[in-house]
Design an enzyme around this catalytic site. Structure first.
Site, mmCIF file in Angstrom:
data_model
loop_
_atom_site.group_PDB
_atom_site.id
_atom_site.type_symbol
_atom_site.label_atom_id
_atom_site.label_comp_id
_atom_site.label_asym_id
_atom_site.label_seq_id
_atom_site.Cartn_x
_atom_site.Cartn_y
_atom_site.Cartn_z
ATOM 1 C CE LYS A 167 -4.293 -1.895 0.905
ATOM 2 N NZ LYS A 167 -5.520 -1.665 0.210
ATOM 3 C CE LYS B 202 -5.764 -8.099 -2.485
ATOM 4 N NZ LYS B 202 -7.105 -8.256 -1.983
ATOM 5 C CE LYS C 202 -13.953 -4.887 -0.819
ATOM 6 N NZ LYS C 202 -12.798 -5.270 -0.019
HETATM 7 N N1 AQP Z 1 -8.258 -10.987 -5.435
HETATM 8 C C1 AQP Z 1 -8.656 -11.794 -4.470
HETATM 9 N N2 AQP Z 1 -8.656 -13.128 -4.644
HETATM 10 C C2 AQP Z 1 -9.069 -13.956 -3.637
HETATM 11 N N3 AQP Z 1 -9.490 -13.513 -2.450
HETATM 12 C C3 AQP Z 1 -9.498 -12.184 -2.250
HETATM 13 N N4 AQP Z 1 -9.855 -11.424 -1.203
HETATM 14 C C4 AQP Z 1 -9.667 -10.126 -1.496
HETATM 15 N N5 AQP Z 1 -9.207 -9.995 -2.736
HETATM 16 C C5 AQP Z 1 -9.087 -11.259 -3.231
HETATM 17 C C6 AQP Z 1 -10.365 -11.967 0.049
HETATM 18 O O1 AQP Z 1 -11.647 -11.418 0.264
HETATM 19 C C7 AQP Z 1 -11.867 -11.283 1.678
HETATM 20 C C8 AQP Z 1 -12.357 -9.899 1.960
HETATM 21 O O2 AQP Z 1 -11.318 -8.992 1.642
HETATM 22 P P1 AQP Z 1 -11.361 -7.532 2.226
HETATM 23 O O3 AQP Z 1 -12.518 -6.838 1.639
HETATM 24 O O4 AQP Z 1 -11.403 -7.596 3.703
HETATM 25 O O5 AQP Z 1 -10.024 -6.844 1.943
HETATM 26 P P2 AQP Z 1 -8.917 -6.948 0.878
HETATM 27 O O6 AQP Z 1 -8.264 -8.304 0.902
HETATM 28 O O7 AQP Z 1 -8.001 -5.817 1.092
HETATM 29 O O8 AQP Z 1 -9.755 -6.785 -0.459
HETATM 30 P P3 AQP Z 1 -9.545 -5.765 -1.615
HETATM 31 O O9 AQP Z 1 -10.645 -6.009 -2.569
HETATM 32 O O10 AQP Z 1 -8.161 -5.830 -2.134
HETATM 33 O O11 AQP Z 1 -9.792 -4.352 -0.921
HETATM 34 P P4 AQP Z 1 -8.888 -3.042 -0.925
HETATM 35 O O12 AQP Z 1 -8.554 -2.752 -2.343
HETATM 36 O O13 AQP Z 1 -9.769 -1.989 -0.308
HETATM 37 O O14 AQP Z 1 -7.693 -3.314 -0.065
HETATM 38 C C9 AQP Z 1 -10.521 -11.588 2.352
HETATM 39 O O15 AQP Z 1 -10.552 -12.894 2.876
HETATM 40 C C10 AQP Z 1 -9.533 -11.501 1.218
HETATM 41 O O16 AQP Z 1 -8.418 -12.339 1.415
#
Ligand code: AQP
Length: 331
Positions: free
Chosen positions: A117, A198, A201
């Site tokens: 990040k 990966k 969002k």
């Molecule tokens: N790309 C992914 N593939 C598989 N699993 C994923 N997860 C997130 N991205 C992927 C899993 O989804 C659950 C919820 O994730 P989160 O919303 O708590 O946070 P994150 O992992 O930070 O998801 P994002 O979409 O990448 O959000 P931002 O961009 O805001 O940081 C978790 O179990 C995660 O592993």
């Protein structure tokens, strides 16, 4: 105590920092839905984690309620799973403080998500730095046996285990050591625009498919997804990460084995495969989107679900916190 450690308990959550996407679904939510049948299930919407990056308050409120609708539309059943807001259960931040006193700064500095990040240009705020401790508190409060998450959360669950061990060693057996669970395929769904990253969002909306995306958007996003050189529909994540990612998505949405997908698309090309994939995703998401729309038209129903979930979560969380406070010597 013994029977509690043997009970099957699940804890996991998603951050309402944007639209829930198919990576969140395949990597995490799909497993929660399956395991709610056999596990006491706690699935908070971890709204406090969303604050680790700047959020517009009005938009955040919308995203929180939309995430609740996604949870239910994707198959989480409020009768089986406690669906609640992390911020509605103050024990999360209270336990975080206790765990902070056991966490070494060195461990936090090694967290890959934090480093990524910062490399992306995010501000080095204390909340972003210490959020893995809040995540450890989110988990340990419910004494879960399993934590189904995507691969990106592996290091954070590892820290949770370290903190549980430290606490148990110093204050006596308190926390069962939770096991993380990943799906066999799809623990890391990649960005459609950059297969070295990966799906997230907070990246460009073309790089992910939101649960709520229209058919038109899904077709457009899959059509414009980056592909590898060549034209063969072959699952080989090392040499062909982009097409392998699309095949994994096809597998997760159709239930077809990867070998079978390769066979079915032997004499075709990326364009035809992408068109077929878009239809599989659209078809699967259609009933989910209808349910989601209906839920968002009846927000009070969602609020009731969240309140009921918070009540269930609170009962468990307050019991754990009382035990922790007493063990560390607080009155
Ligand atoms: N790309 C992914 N593939 C598989 N699993 C994923 N997860 C997130 N991205 C992927 C899993 O989804 C659950 C919820 O994730 P989160 O919303 O708590 O946070 P994150 O992992 O930070 O998801 P994002 O979409 O990448 O959000 P931002 O961009 O805001 O940081 C978790 O179990 C995660 O592993």
């Amino acid at each position: 105590m013994k029977s509690e450690t043997q009970k099957k308990i699940l804890l996991s959550g998603a951050k309402p920092s944007g639209e829930l996407h198919i990576g969140n679904y395949i990597g995490a939510v799909k497993q929660w839905v399956a395991l709610q049948e056999t596990h006491e299930t706690f699935v908070p919407i971890v709204d406090l984690h969303a604050l680790t990056e700047p959020q517009d308050p009005a938009k955040l409120r919308e995203q929180i309620i939309a995430t609740a609708a996604d949870y239910v539309a994707l198959g989480l059943d409020p009768a089986k799973a406690a669906i609640f807001l992390q911020s509605a259960v103050p024990e999360h931040t209270q336990l975080m403080w206790i765990l902070n006193t056991l966490t070494s700064v060195g461990d936090l500095e090694r967290m890959v998500v934090y480093k990524e990040k910062i490399t992306e240009g995010k501000q080095a705020l204390a909340g972003l730095f210490t959020y893995p401790v809040l995540m450890a508190a989110d988990i340990l409060l419910y004494k879960p046996t399993v934590v189904p998450v995507g691969e990106d959360q592996r290091q954070h669950v590892e820290l949770t285990r370290t903190l549980a061990h430290k606490f148990n060693k110093r204050f006596g057996q308190t926390f069962p050591i939770p096991k993380e669970l990943h799906p066999e395929a799809g623990k890391k769904i990649l960005s459609l625009q950059d297969p070295t990253k990966k799906m997230s969002k907070s990246h460009s909306s073309l790089s992910y498919i939101a649960i709520a995306d229209s058919s038109e958007k899904i077709r457009q996003k899959i059509k414009s997804a980056v592909t590898d050189s060549g034209n063969a529909i072959k699952h080989d994540p090392i040499t062909k990460p982009a097409i392998s990612n699309l095949i994994t998505i096809y597998h997760a949405f159709s239930g077809k084995e990867i070998k079978q997908i390769e066979k079915d698309f032997t004499n075709t090309n990326y364009k035809n495969f992408k068109e077929a994939l878009a239809e599989v995703v659209i078809e699967k998401l259609k009933p989910i989107q209808e349910k989601r729309k209906d839920l968002l038209e009846h927000k009070q129903k969602l609020i009731d679900i969240l309140e009921e979930g918070a009540e269930k979560a609170n009962a468990k969380a307050s019991e754990t916190l009382r035990e922790v406070y007493s063990k560390v010597g607080l009155m």
